[in-house]
Write a protein that holds these residues in place. Sequence first.
Motif, PDB file in Angstrom:
ATOM      1  N   GLN A  86      -2.649   0.972  -9.304  1.00 25.01           N
ATOM      2  CA  GLN A  86      -2.590   0.385  -7.955  1.00 25.01           C
ATOM      3  C   GLN A  86      -2.699   1.559  -6.833  1.00 25.01           C
ATOM      4  O   GLN A  86      -2.059   1.157  -5.806  1.00 25.01           O
ATOM      5  CB  GLN A  86      -1.404  -0.421  -7.651  1.00 25.01           C
ATOM      6  CG  GLN A  86      -1.348  -1.666  -8.654  1.00 25.01           C
ATOM      7  CD  GLN A  86      -0.058  -2.522  -8.558  1.00 25.01           C
ATOM      8  OE1 GLN A  86       0.799  -2.424  -9.114  1.00 25.01           O
ATOM      9  NE2 GLN A  86      -0.547  -3.561  -7.395  1.00 25.01           N
ATOM     10  N   ARG A  87      -3.339   2.606  -7.177  1.00 29.07           N
ATOM     11  CA  ARG A  87      -3.573   3.699  -5.935  1.00 29.07           C
ATOM     12  C   ARG A  87      -4.665   2.940  -5.089  1.00 29.07           C
ATOM     13  O   ARG A  87      -5.750   2.826  -5.702  1.00 29.07           O
ATOM     14  CB  ARG A  87      -4.113   4.981  -6.542  1.00 29.07           C
ATOM     15  CG  ARG A  87      -4.201   5.992  -5.567  1.00 29.07           C
ATOM     16  CD  ARG A  87      -4.105   7.373  -6.233  1.00 29.07           C
ATOM     17  NE  ARG A  87      -5.703   7.720  -6.931  1.00 29.07           N
ATOM     18  CZ  ARG A  87      -6.424   8.467  -6.264  1.00 29.07           C
ATOM     19  NH1 ARG A  87      -6.344   8.975  -5.296  1.00 29.07           N
ATOM     20  NH2 ARG A  87      -7.375   8.475  -6.933  1.00 29.07           N
ATOM     21  N   GLN A  88      -4.357   2.976  -4.012  1.00 27.10           N
ATOM     22  CA  GLN A  88      -5.301   2.258  -2.965  1.00 27.10           C
ATOM     23  C   GLN A  88      -5.686   3.656  -1.908  1.00 27.10           C
ATOM     24  O   GLN A  88      -5.013   4.476  -2.015  1.00 27.10           O
ATOM     25  CB  GLN A  88      -5.049   1.238  -2.130  1.00 27.10           C
ATOM     26  CG  GLN A  88      -4.210   0.078  -2.856  1.00 27.10           C
ATOM     27  CD  GLN A  88      -5.148  -0.661  -3.881  1.00 27.10           C
ATOM     28  OE1 GLN A  88      -6.553  -0.203  -3.935  1.00 27.10           O
ATOM     29  NE2 GLN A  88      -4.622  -1.283  -4.904  1.00 27.10           N
ATOM     30  N   LYS A 125      -9.317  -3.124  -5.996  1.00 31.83           N
ATOM     31  CA  LYS A 125      -9.290  -1.771  -5.288  1.00 31.83           C
ATOM     32  C   LYS A 125      -9.401  -2.169  -3.937  1.00 31.83           C
ATOM     33  O   LYS A 125     -10.423  -2.871  -3.415  1.00 31.83           O
ATOM     34  CB  LYS A 125     -10.571  -1.049  -5.823  1.00 31.83           C
ATOM     35  CG  LYS A 125     -10.271  -0.664  -7.394  1.00 31.83           C
ATOM     36  CD  LYS A 125      -9.236   0.736  -7.489  1.00 31.83           C
ATOM     37  CE  LYS A 125      -8.963   0.902  -8.842  1.00 31.83           C
ATOM     38  NZ  LYS A 125      -8.056   2.075  -8.913  1.00 31.83           N
ATOM     39  N   LEU A 126      -8.725  -1.544  -3.051  1.00 34.54           N
ATOM     40  CA  LEU A 126      -8.514  -1.546  -1.425  1.00 34.54           C
ATOM     41  C   LEU A 126      -8.787  -0.249  -0.859  1.00 34.54           C
ATOM     42  O   LEU A 126      -8.346   0.631  -1.079  1.00 34.54           O
ATOM     43  CB  LEU A 126      -7.361  -2.135  -1.271  1.00 34.54           C
ATOM     44  CG  LEU A 126      -7.288  -2.687   0.253  1.00 34.54           C
ATOM     45  CD1 LEU A 126      -8.003  -3.606   0.627  1.00 34.54           C
ATOM     46  CD2 LEU A 126      -5.816  -2.887   0.381  1.00 34.54           C
ATOM     47  N   LEU A 127     -10.062  -0.041  -0.210  1.00 33.48           N
ATOM     48  CA  LEU A 127     -10.184   0.759   0.670  1.00 33.48           C
ATOM     49  C   LEU A 127     -10.122   0.302   2.227  1.00 33.48           C
ATOM     50  O   LEU A 127     -10.893  -0.695   2.697  1.00 33.48           O
ATOM     51  CB  LEU A 127     -11.666   1.400   0.466  1.00 33.48           C
ATOM     52  CG  LEU A 127     -12.218   2.561   1.424  1.00 33.48           C
ATOM     53  CD1 LEU A 127     -11.263   3.592   1.001  1.00 33.48           C
ATOM     54  CD2 LEU A 127     -13.715   2.758   1.187  1.00 33.48           C
ATOM     55  N   CYS A 180      -0.706   3.741  -1.199  1.00 36.17           N
ATOM     56  CA  CYS A 180      -2.066   4.244  -0.658  1.00 36.17           C
ATOM     57  C   CYS A 180      -1.887   5.989  -0.528  1.00 36.17           C
ATOM     58  O   CYS A 180      -0.862   6.368  -0.353  1.00 36.17           O
ATOM     59  CB  CYS A 180      -2.052   3.857   0.868  1.00 36.17           C
ATOM     60  SG  CYS A 180      -3.815   4.056   1.561  1.00 36.17           S
ATOM     61  N   PRO A 183       1.779  -1.223  -5.349  1.00 33.78           N
ATOM     62  CA  PRO A 183       0.590  -0.628  -4.576  1.00 33.78           C
ATOM     63  C   PRO A 183       1.194   0.375  -3.755  1.00 33.78           C
ATOM     64  O   PRO A 183       2.249   0.320  -3.265  1.00 33.78           O
ATOM     65  CB  PRO A 183      -0.098  -1.973  -4.017  1.00 33.78           C
ATOM     66  CG  PRO A 183       0.830  -2.855  -4.174  1.00 33.78           C
ATOM     67  CD  PRO A 183       1.972  -2.534  -4.955  1.00 33.78           C
ATOM     68  N   TRP A 221      -2.313  -5.872   3.295  1.00 36.11           N
ATOM     69  CA  TRP A 221      -1.529  -5.598   2.047  1.00 36.11           C
ATOM     70  C   TRP A 221      -1.407  -6.814   1.383  1.00 36.11           C
ATOM     71  O   TRP A 221      -1.163  -6.687   0.146  1.00 36.11           O
ATOM     72  CB  TRP A 221      -0.182  -4.727   2.341  1.00 36.11           C
ATOM     73  CG  TRP A 221      -0.552  -3.362   2.834  1.00 36.11           C
ATOM     74  CD1 TRP A 221      -0.468  -2.790   3.721  1.00 36.11           C
ATOM     75  CD2 TRP A 221      -0.906  -2.385   1.677  1.00 36.11           C
ATOM     76  NE1 TRP A 221      -0.870  -1.380   3.506  1.00 36.11           N
ATOM     77  CE2 TRP A 221      -1.206  -1.078   2.178  1.00 36.11           C
ATOM     78  CE3 TRP A 221      -1.090  -2.574   0.244  1.00 36.11           C
ATOM     79  CZ2 TRP A 221      -1.431  -0.117   1.693  1.00 36.11           C
ATOM     80  CZ3 TRP A 221      -1.680  -1.286  -0.441  1.00 36.11           C
ATOM     81  CH2 TRP A 221      -1.812  -0.080   0.303  1.00 36.11           C
ATOM     82  N   ALA A 245      -3.670  -6.873  -1.841  1.00 41.82           N
ATOM     83  CA  ALA A 245      -3.257  -5.712  -2.890  1.00 41.82           C
ATOM     84  C   ALA A 245      -2.846  -6.425  -4.195  1.00 41.82           C
ATOM     85  O   ALA A 245      -1.618  -6.362  -4.675  1.00 41.82           O
ATOM     86  CB  ALA A 245      -2.531  -4.684  -2.430  1.00 41.82           C
TER      87      ALA A 245
END
Length: 304
Positions: A125-127, A237-239, A269, A267, A229, A232
């Motif tokens: 969950q690395r964004q 995948k969130l950018l 970031c 999650p 958020w 998430a």
Amino acid sequence: MPPDDLDEEQISSFIDYVRRIRRGKVGDALDLDLIVAVRRSGSAANRSVNGQPVRIETEDSLLDGLVDFSDYFAEIRRRVERQPLPDSAVTLKQVYTPNDCVDEKNVVHVNLEDYLRTWLEEPGQRQLAVLGEYGQGKSTTALMTAYHLIESGTIKKKTPVLIELRGKSPRHMTPEDLLAAWAFPYGINPQAVMKLLAAGRVFLILEGFDEMALIGDPESRLSHFRTLWKFAYPSVKLLITGRPNFFLDDQEMRAALGISKASAAGPFCEALHLKPFDLRQIELALRAMPKKPRSEIAYLARRD
């Protein structure tokens, strides 16, 4: 055979059951359109069991056909391939040059778009937040990454959904509201997109957080990000992109963006800071210009 698959005997029993309840009703008992839905299957190919055609549907096959993104994809292509840049006759495709970036450990990554593609394949969950100053390439990177994923034909795993935040007030909206505003011009059902999000089938790009509306105080700014958020989901995948000077200080930025150590639960970031173009990148970005102004600009850049 996967544990959720069905063998031929189970399908045959199902066909016999359907034929029994169809007996005596209008129509031939064999005049059936049978669909077998399983979560996973060794093969999604249709079968014929005891002379009866059977269509096999899996969770993946149903998700693949859930949303028609064709109008949205066409708009992304138009913006990249045909829409002229401001005060110019050239298109983004003719001048695009990938940025390099530096992470929080001060490690330089050549070609941010390549870095994003590798990140899309990793579990967890690395964004990511792409940060840079005005005109440095944040919006261009977001758009071109979406464009190249669409053109590559590999989007079934993660469809890039590019939502521009400028002028919006997420703290007064739900995630469904934000999706609905994006989806309406393309005739897309936002609830269907939410299903894809929950299933981990979307690469969500939230572009331009520094241009959101109603950002007068720190609490208002943080409230915007609380809504963002909520996108998430565990497999999404969130950018997110924007200018760091949107925040009062580094502490506020880290709180809003959820920047934390990789050991954090749930999650989190990591920030990537765009690097200014070097001389090679400047010359590459000028490739569509006439030779004389291209040479003069490159000459001035080398001098200073």
